[in-house]
Write a protein that holds these residues in place. Sequence first.
Motif, PDB file in Angstrom:
ATOM      1  N   MET A   1      45.997  43.817  46.988  1.00 24.41           N
ATOM      2  CA  MET A   1      44.613  44.076  47.105  1.00 24.41           C
ATOM      3  C   MET A   1      43.865  42.994  46.348  1.00 24.41           C
ATOM      4  O   MET A   1      44.209  42.626  45.250  1.00 24.41           O
ATOM      5  CB  MET A   1      44.445  45.404  46.470  1.00 24.41           C
ATOM      6  N   SER A   2      42.872  42.553  46.974  1.00 25.87           N
ATOM      7  CA  SER A   2      42.162  41.434  46.398  1.00 25.87           C
ATOM      8  C   SER A   2      41.074  41.938  45.459  1.00 25.87           C
ATOM      9  O   SER A   2      40.710  43.102  45.459  1.00 25.87           O
ATOM     10  CB  SER A   2      41.575  40.576  47.504  1.00 25.87           C
ATOM     11  N   LEU A   3      40.602  41.052  44.731  1.00 22.81           N
ATOM     12  CA  LEU A   3      39.571  41.362  43.740  1.00 22.81           C
ATOM     13  C   LEU A   3      38.310  41.844  44.429  1.00 22.81           C
ATOM     14  O   LEU A   3      37.648  42.764  43.929  1.00 22.81           O
ATOM     15  CB  LEU A   3      39.297  40.103  42.918  1.00 22.81           C
ATOM     16  N   ASP A   4      38.020  41.302  45.586  1.00 22.13           N
ATOM     17  CA  ASP A   4      36.830  41.753  46.329  1.00 22.13           C
ATOM     18  C   ASP A   4      37.009  43.205  46.763  1.00 22.13           C
ATOM     19  O   ASP A   4      36.047  43.983  46.762  1.00 22.13           O
ATOM     20  CB  ASP A   4      36.622  40.876  47.580  1.00 22.13           C
ATOM     21  N   ASN A   5      38.192  43.533  47.142  1.00 23.78           N
ATOM     22  CA  ASN A   5      38.454  44.915  47.555  1.00 23.78           C
ATOM     23  C   ASN A   5      38.309  45.866  46.368  1.00 23.78           C
ATOM     24  O   ASN A   5      37.788  46.975  46.499  1.00 23.78           O
ATOM     25  CB  ASN A   5      39.861  45.054  48.126  1.00 23.78           C
ATOM     26  N   VAL A   6      38.804  45.448  45.241  1.00 25.09           N
ATOM     27  CA  VAL A   6      38.726  46.285  44.032  1.00 25.09           C
ATOM     28  C   VAL A   6      37.265  46.471  43.663  1.00 25.09           C
ATOM     29  O   VAL A   6      36.819  47.587  43.354  1.00 25.09           O
ATOM     30  CB  VAL A   6      39.519  45.643  42.871  1.00 25.09           C
ATOM     31  N   VAL A   7      36.524  45.409  43.685  1.00 22.31           N
ATOM     32  CA  VAL A   7      35.097  45.472  43.337  1.00 22.31           C
ATOM     33  C   VAL A   7      34.389  46.375  44.340  1.00 22.31           C
ATOM     34  O   VAL A   7      33.567  47.203  43.984  1.00 22.31           O
ATOM     35  CB  VAL A   7      34.464  44.054  43.300  1.00 22.31           C
ATOM     36  N   SER A   8      34.736  46.212  45.593  1.00 21.90           N
ATOM     37  CA  SER A   8      34.115  47.020  46.641  1.00 21.90           C
ATOM     38  C   SER A   8      34.475  48.486  46.442  1.00 21.90           C
ATOM     39  O   SER A   8      33.616  49.372  46.584  1.00 21.90           O
ATOM     40  CB  SER A   8      34.582  46.520  48.003  1.00 21.90           C
ATOM     41  N   ASP A   9      35.717  48.771  46.085  1.00 21.70           N
ATOM     42  CA  ASP A   9      36.120  50.157  45.853  1.00 21.70           C
ATOM     43  C   ASP A   9      35.385  50.743  44.636  1.00 21.70           C
ATOM     44  O   ASP A   9      34.921  51.895  44.657  1.00 21.70           O
ATOM     45  CB  ASP A   9      37.639  50.249  45.616  1.00 21.70           C
ATOM     46  N   ARG A  11      32.545  49.727  43.456  1.00 25.31           N
ATOM     47  CA  ARG A  11      31.126  49.867  43.841  1.00 25.31           C
ATOM     48  C   ARG A  11      30.951  51.136  44.689  1.00 25.31           C
ATOM     49  O   ARG A  11      30.011  51.887  44.480  1.00 25.31           O
ATOM     50  CB  ARG A  11      30.701  48.625  44.628  1.00 25.31           C
ATOM     51  N   ASP A  12      31.848  51.368  45.649  1.00 27.50           N
ATOM     52  CA  ASP A  12      31.745  52.556  46.502  1.00 27.50           C
ATOM     53  C   ASP A  12      31.896  53.832  45.662  1.00 27.50           C
ATOM     54  O   ASP A  12      31.164  54.815  45.861  1.00 27.50           O
ATOM     55  CB  ASP A  12      32.817  52.524  47.598  1.00 27.50           C
ATOM     56  N   GLU A  13      32.884  53.768  44.749  1.00 26.04           N
ATOM     57  CA  GLU A  13      33.059  54.931  43.874  1.00 26.04           C
ATOM     58  C   GLU A  13      31.828  55.152  43.005  1.00 26.04           C
ATOM     59  O   GLU A  13      31.394  56.308  42.780  1.00 26.04           O
ATOM     60  CB  GLU A  13      34.274  54.741  42.947  1.00 26.04           C
ATOM     61  N   ALA A  14      31.253  54.084  42.500  1.00 24.40           N
ATOM     62  CA  ALA A  14      30.057  54.176  41.647  1.00 24.40           C
ATOM     63  C   ALA A  14      28.892  54.732  42.448  1.00 24.40           C
ATOM     64  O   ALA A  14      28.135  55.587  41.968  1.00 24.40           O
ATOM     65  CB  ALA A  14      29.705  52.818  41.058  1.00 24.40           C
ATOM     66  N   HIS A  15      28.740  54.249  43.712  1.00 23.13           N
ATOM     67  CA  HIS A  15      27.669  54.774  44.571  1.00 23.13           C
ATOM     68  C   HIS A  15      27.903  56.257  44.865  1.00 23.13           C
ATOM     69  O   HIS A  15      26.954  57.056  44.867  1.00 23.13           O
ATOM     70  CB  HIS A  15      27.606  53.991  45.898  1.00 23.13           C
ATOM     71  N   ALA A  16      29.156  56.605  45.154  1.00 23.88           N
ATOM     72  CA  ALA A  16      29.477  58.001  45.450  1.00 23.88           C
ATOM     73  C   ALA A  16      29.199  58.867  44.212  1.00 23.88           C
ATOM     74  O   ALA A  16      28.623  59.966  44.311  1.00 23.88           O
ATOM     75  CB  ALA A  16      30.919  58.136  45.888  1.00 23.88           C
ATOM     76  N   ARG A  17      29.640  58.329  43.057  1.00 21.14           N
ATOM     77  CA  ARG A  17      29.406  59.087  41.798  1.00 21.14           C
ATOM     78  C   ARG A  17      27.917  59.176  41.524  1.00 21.14           C
ATOM     79  O   ARG A  17      27.418  60.236  41.134  1.00 21.14           O
ATOM     80  CB  ARG A  17      30.142  58.371  40.644  1.00 21.14           C
ATOM     81  N   ALA A  18      27.159  58.136  41.750  1.00 24.54           N
ATOM     82  CA  ALA A  18      25.709  58.137  41.535  1.00 24.54           C
ATOM     83  C   ALA A  18      25.043  59.133  42.474  1.00 24.54           C
ATOM     84  O   ALA A  18      24.126  59.865  42.090  1.00 24.54           O
ATOM     85  CB  ALA A  18      25.142  56.731  41.743  1.00 24.54           C
ATOM     86  N   GLU A  19      25.535  59.172  43.727  1.00 20.82           N
ATOM     87  CA  GLU A  19      24.971  60.113  44.706  1.00 20.82           C
ATOM     88  C   GLU A  19      25.248  61.559  44.264  1.00 20.82           C
ATOM     89  O   GLU A  19      24.390  62.425  44.372  1.00 20.82           O
ATOM     90  CB  GLU A  19      25.575  59.834  46.090  1.00 20.82           C
TER      91      GLU A  19
END
Length: 193
Positions: A1-9, A11-19
Motif C-alpha cells: 500500500m502506498s503512502l497516498d493510499n494510507v493518507v487517503s484512508d 483522510r476518509d477515516e477522519a472525514h467519517a469520524r468528523a461526520e
Amino acid sequence: MSLDNVVSDIRDEAHARAEEIRKEGERRAEEIIEAAETDAEELLDAREEKVERQIEQEREQALSSAKLEAKQERLEARRDVLQDVRARVEEELRTLPEGKREELTRTLLEEAAAEFDGGESVAVYGRADDADLLEDLVAEHDGVEYGGEHDCLGGVVVDSDDSRVRVNNTFDSVLDDVWEDNLKDVSGILFDQ
C-alpha cells in the motif's frame, strides 16, 4: 500500500469520524433544545398557573371587601333610619298635646312619689316648659315641692335629700327603656327581617 493510499484512508477515516462527531453533536444539540423547550413550557405553565391563582385570590379578596363594605353601608343606613325614627319619637314627646302631657306626667309623678316615705321632703324637677303643670301636680301631694328645671323631654325627676334617693321618670328614661327593649322588633318592622 502506498503512502497516498494510507493518507487517503486516514483522510476518509477522519472525514467519517468528523461526520459521526457532527451528527452526534447535532443529535445532542437537538436533545438539549428539546429539553430546554420542555423546561420552558413547564415553567410557562407553572407561571400561568401561579398568575391564575393570584388573580383568583385577588378577585376573592376584592369580592369579600366589596361585600363587607356593602354590609357596613347597609348597617349605617339602618342606623341612620333608626336615629331618624328615634328623633321623630322624641319630637312627638316634646310636642304632646297638653291633656296627654298632663296625664303622662301625673302618672310618672305618682309612680316616682310612691318610692318615698310619707315623711320625707321630696323635690320634683322637670322640663322648663312644664313648670306650671309640675307646680299644679306637686300641690296635690304633701311634702312634695317643685325643685326646678331638668333638661328632658318631659316627665319628672324626683329626689329627696333625706333618703338620698333619686327616681328618674322622665319621658327620656322611659323612651330609653322602651327603645332598648323593642329595638329588635322596630328593626324587624322597618327592615322586613
